[in-house]
Design an enzyme around this catalytic site. Sequence first.
Site, PDB file in Angstrom:
ATOM      1  N   ASP A  45     -94.139 -10.406   2.680  1.00 24.54           N
ATOM      2  CA  ASP A  45     -95.260 -10.610   3.601  1.00 24.54           C
ATOM      3  C   ASP A  45     -94.769 -10.498   5.034  1.00 24.54           C
ATOM      4  O   ASP A  45     -93.906 -11.265   5.478  1.00 24.54           O
ATOM      5  CB  ASP A  45     -95.868 -11.993   3.374  1.00 24.54           C
ATOM      6  CG  ASP A  45     -97.016 -12.283   4.336  1.00 24.54           C
ATOM      7  OD1 ASP A  45     -98.174 -12.074   3.943  1.00 24.54           O
ATOM      8  OD2 ASP A  45     -96.741 -12.725   5.475  1.00 24.54           O
ATOM      9  N   TYR A  50     -95.277 -10.009  14.046  1.00 24.52           N
ATOM     10  CA  TYR A  50     -93.922 -10.506  13.782  1.00 24.52           C
ATOM     11  C   TYR A  50     -92.859  -9.589  14.384  1.00 24.52           C
ATOM     12  O   TYR A  50     -91.720 -10.014  14.577  1.00 24.52           O
ATOM     13  CB  TYR A  50     -93.654 -10.641  12.282  1.00 24.52           C
ATOM     14  CG  TYR A  50     -94.531 -11.603  11.528  1.00 24.52           C
ATOM     15  CD1 TYR A  50     -95.425 -12.462  12.184  1.00 24.52           C
ATOM     16  CD2 TYR A  50     -94.492 -11.662  10.145  1.00 24.52           C
ATOM     17  CE1 TYR A  50     -96.242 -13.324  11.468  1.00 24.52           C
ATOM     18  CE2 TYR A  50     -95.301 -12.527   9.424  1.00 24.52           C
ATOM     19  CZ  TYR A  50     -96.176 -13.350  10.092  1.00 24.52           C
ATOM     20  OH  TYR A  50     -96.976 -14.202   9.376  1.00 24.52           O
ATOM     21  N   LYS A  75    -100.399  -7.513   8.367  1.00 25.43           N
ATOM     22  CA  LYS A  75    -101.603  -8.076   8.971  1.00 25.43           C
ATOM     23  C   LYS A  75    -101.888  -7.428  10.318  1.00 25.43           C
ATOM     24  O   LYS A  75    -100.972  -7.070  11.066  1.00 25.43           O
ATOM     25  CB  LYS A  75    -101.444  -9.592   9.174  1.00 25.43           C
ATOM     26  CG  LYS A  75    -100.953 -10.344   7.949  1.00 25.43           C
ATOM     27  CD  LYS A  75    -100.765 -11.825   8.232  1.00 25.43           C
ATOM     28  CE  LYS A  75     -99.897 -12.480   7.190  1.00 25.43           C
ATOM     29  NZ  LYS A  75     -98.460 -12.156   7.331  1.00 25.43           N
ATOM     30  N   HIS A 108    -105.519 -11.055  10.734  1.00 20.66           N
ATOM     31  CA  HIS A 108    -104.599 -12.180  10.913  1.00 20.66           C
ATOM     32  C   HIS A 108    -105.301 -13.487  11.310  1.00 20.66           C
ATOM     33  O   HIS A 108    -104.947 -14.552  10.818  1.00 20.66           O
ATOM     34  CB  HIS A 108    -103.536 -11.812  11.956  1.00 20.66           C
ATOM     35  CG  HIS A 108    -102.237 -12.538  11.788  1.00 20.66           C
ATOM     36  ND1 HIS A 108    -101.023 -11.985  12.104  1.00 20.66           N
ATOM     37  CD2 HIS A 108    -101.962 -13.783  11.309  1.00 20.66           C
ATOM     38  CE1 HIS A 108    -100.061 -12.849  11.835  1.00 20.66           C
ATOM     39  NE2 HIS A 108    -100.604 -13.952  11.366  1.00 20.66           N
TER      40      HIS A 108
END
Length: 273
Positions: A45, A50, A75, A108
């Site tokens: 994931d 990120y 996401k 998200h």
Amino acid sequence: MTIPDITLNNGVRMPQLGFGVFQVPDDETAEAVGHALRAGYRSVDTAAIYGNERGVGRAIAESGIARDELFVTTKLWNDDQGHDSTLTAFDASLDRLGLDHVDLYLIHWPTPVRDRYLDTWRALERILAEGRARAIGVSNFQVPHLRRLMEHSGIVPAVNQIELHPALQQAELRAFHAEHGIATEAWSPLAQGAVLGDEAILSAARAHGVTPAQVVIRWHLQTGNIVIPKSVTPERIRQNLDVFGFRLSDAELDAIAALDRGLRTGPDPDTLN
């Protein structure tokens, strides 16, 4: 050891235990994901925000594992919500991952004041129809956000990924998921360590000869949650997967249920915009 699957509402099967990479720097991600894949994880994931999709892609490319044996989630970040911008952002995520499709694509956050998630969902529906995502869902959506989304779409989200751990058990939201066939996925499943010293968890750990983190992951699995613990330490990566040799008793589950105290370690979805 076989990781159990959850069958999503469109028939796609998703490993119930996966590997998260939140806050892992990109230059460390390939190594961490590589450790996880060698340990036996098959679900990873990540998210655009990120900043480590490239690292995830490198690990997948170097693993030698067939693509159809892996389950990859990413996401859409809040700044990219909206129909056309979502399509552009999704293309960019695929390029960074080095993949031609993902297994699960999530919005998200709902960011309700921006009020773009309905247009965003239309883009996800197109991505799904084109076969570039095998399933689509959301993250951090509350019941009102889910209701509104479902009122304007024929596709129910396959997954809602939410902050969920013994100190924030989200009973109302999980009940709504169960009613509508939405799988519950837990982020921050260990509450960033905040629950690992609770006596109910320590007691279960002593009884089964495991770590407190293993008890909490086992609690998630027995509760029916999909769970994605994160670590960059090879030993802990392996430990987090080694949770199928014991089972929590009803009394232990009841004791952990009593730990719910509404503790959020992350933002409130109703106010994050």
